[in-house]
Scaffold this motif. Structure first.
Motif, PDB file in Angstrom:
ATOM      1  N   TYR A  47       0.902  -1.126  -0.024  1.00 29.51           N
ATOM      2  CA  TYR A  47      -0.050   0.219  -0.049  1.00 29.51           C
ATOM      3  C   TYR A  47       1.003   1.119   0.129  1.00 29.51           C
ATOM      4  O   TYR A  47       1.430   1.556   0.973  1.00 29.51           O
ATOM      5  CB  TYR A  47      -0.721  -0.120   1.303  1.00 29.51           C
ATOM      6  N   THR A  57      -1.834   0.582  -4.762  1.00 23.20           N
ATOM      7  CA  THR A  57      -1.369  -0.691  -4.567  1.00 23.20           C
ATOM      8  C   THR A  57      -0.932  -1.573  -5.716  1.00 23.20           C
ATOM      9  O   THR A  57      -1.352  -1.311  -6.658  1.00 23.20           O
ATOM     10  CB  THR A  57      -2.497  -1.433  -3.817  1.00 23.20           C
ATOM     11  N   ARG A 151       1.393  -8.059   3.091  1.00 22.47           N
ATOM     12  CA  ARG A 151       1.032  -6.835   2.979  1.00 22.47           C
ATOM     13  C   ARG A 151       1.975  -5.873   3.724  1.00 22.47           C
ATOM     14  O   ARG A 151       1.964  -5.866   4.972  1.00 22.47           O
ATOM     15  CB  ARG A 151      -0.731  -6.429   3.445  1.00 22.47           C
TER      16      ARG A 151
END
Length: 267
Positions: A47, A57, A151
């Protein structure tokens, strides 16, 4: 090398730029956990909010991820070691037999006695022109893992970087290579590694701040709250940091005057 916050960014970041990325993570089962996680999510997702008005992203997977350096190191033109200083010696020992001729190893951050470790572990290889090692300050990224192997948040790239190399004559080519890897961001070569050791980053900021917080400590004293490093920063901390900075600059200027070619006094 490694699977920390910065590695989580560099894997998809460089992959997104078209580079082939491989990962060596030799700490315990780190490589296996990283591989299982990104395979489950079809890559590590960034992100990216470096442009606060247009966050985006994207994701990417490395071509290889292993705790065996033979799987990840021999093909590498550039190696990025974003590691704590205590881990550098062991990783250099692991990858040394597998280095590609002419490889550049970037160590981030480049403080913590990196130059002494490199001279011990790769001194002969650097002198023979088989590899170059470059210490970089500051750490290029502000980032944080959201979910391991899946992530990561990228908050910012620093505006510019200083770099010193072993051997020192390779600083220019290493700075050029790092600038290319980081999409043209400016990288300033320093003529001698002592410039990285004296750099006004954490070793300047942390002692002054911590001394201002705890210089009145006595055995058994407790504090009403856990002090926040930056959020409760005060003038006393700034004064101590400035005194440390003045001393470091005086040392740097004296070295530059006595050893021409080391760097610029106001660098």
């Amino acid at each position: 090398c490694g699977a920390g916050n910065a590695a989580h960014v560099f894997i998809p970041y460089f992959g997104n730029l078209g580079y082939e990325v491989t990962v060596f993570a030799g700490f315990r089962d780190e490589a296996a956990r990283l591989k299982a996680a990104y395979e489950e999510s079809d890559g590590i997702e960034i992100y990216d909010r470096t442009d606060v008005d247009h966050p985006r992203t994207y994701k990417h997977s490395p071509r290889a991820c292993s705790n065996n350096p033979e799987d990840s190191i021999p093909q590498a033109d550039y190696i990025i070691m974003a590691l704590p200083s205590f881990a550098i010696q062991g990783v250099l020992r692991d990858i040394k037999p597998h280095l590609k001729l002419g490889v550049i190893i970037f160590i981030m951050p480049g403080q913590g006695g990196v130059d002494f470790i490199v001279r011990e572990m790769l001194g002969e290889e650097c002198r023979a022109g088989k590899c170059s090692v470059a210490g970089v300050i500051p750490m290029p990224l502000n980032c944080r893992i959201d979910e391991f192997g899946k992530r990561v948040q990228l908050a910012a790239f620093k505006a510019s970087y200083d770099l010193a190399a072993i051997p020192a004559a390779d600083a220019g080519k290493c700075a050029f290579a790092l600038s290319e890897l980081l999409a043209g961001r400016p990288v300033q070569p320093i003529g001698n590694y002592v410039g990285i050791s004296l750099h006004a980053s954490n070793p300047n900021i942390h002692p002054g701040r911590l001394y201002s917080l705890f210089r009145d400590y006595t055995q058994g004293k407790t504090y009403p709250a856990n002090p926040l490093f930056y959020e409760t920063w005060n003038d006393e901390a700034s004064e101590w940091c400035q005194k440390i900075s003045d001393e470091r600059l005086a040392i740097w200027r004296a070295i530059c005057e006595q050893v021409p070619g080391t760097g610029e006094p106001d660098q």
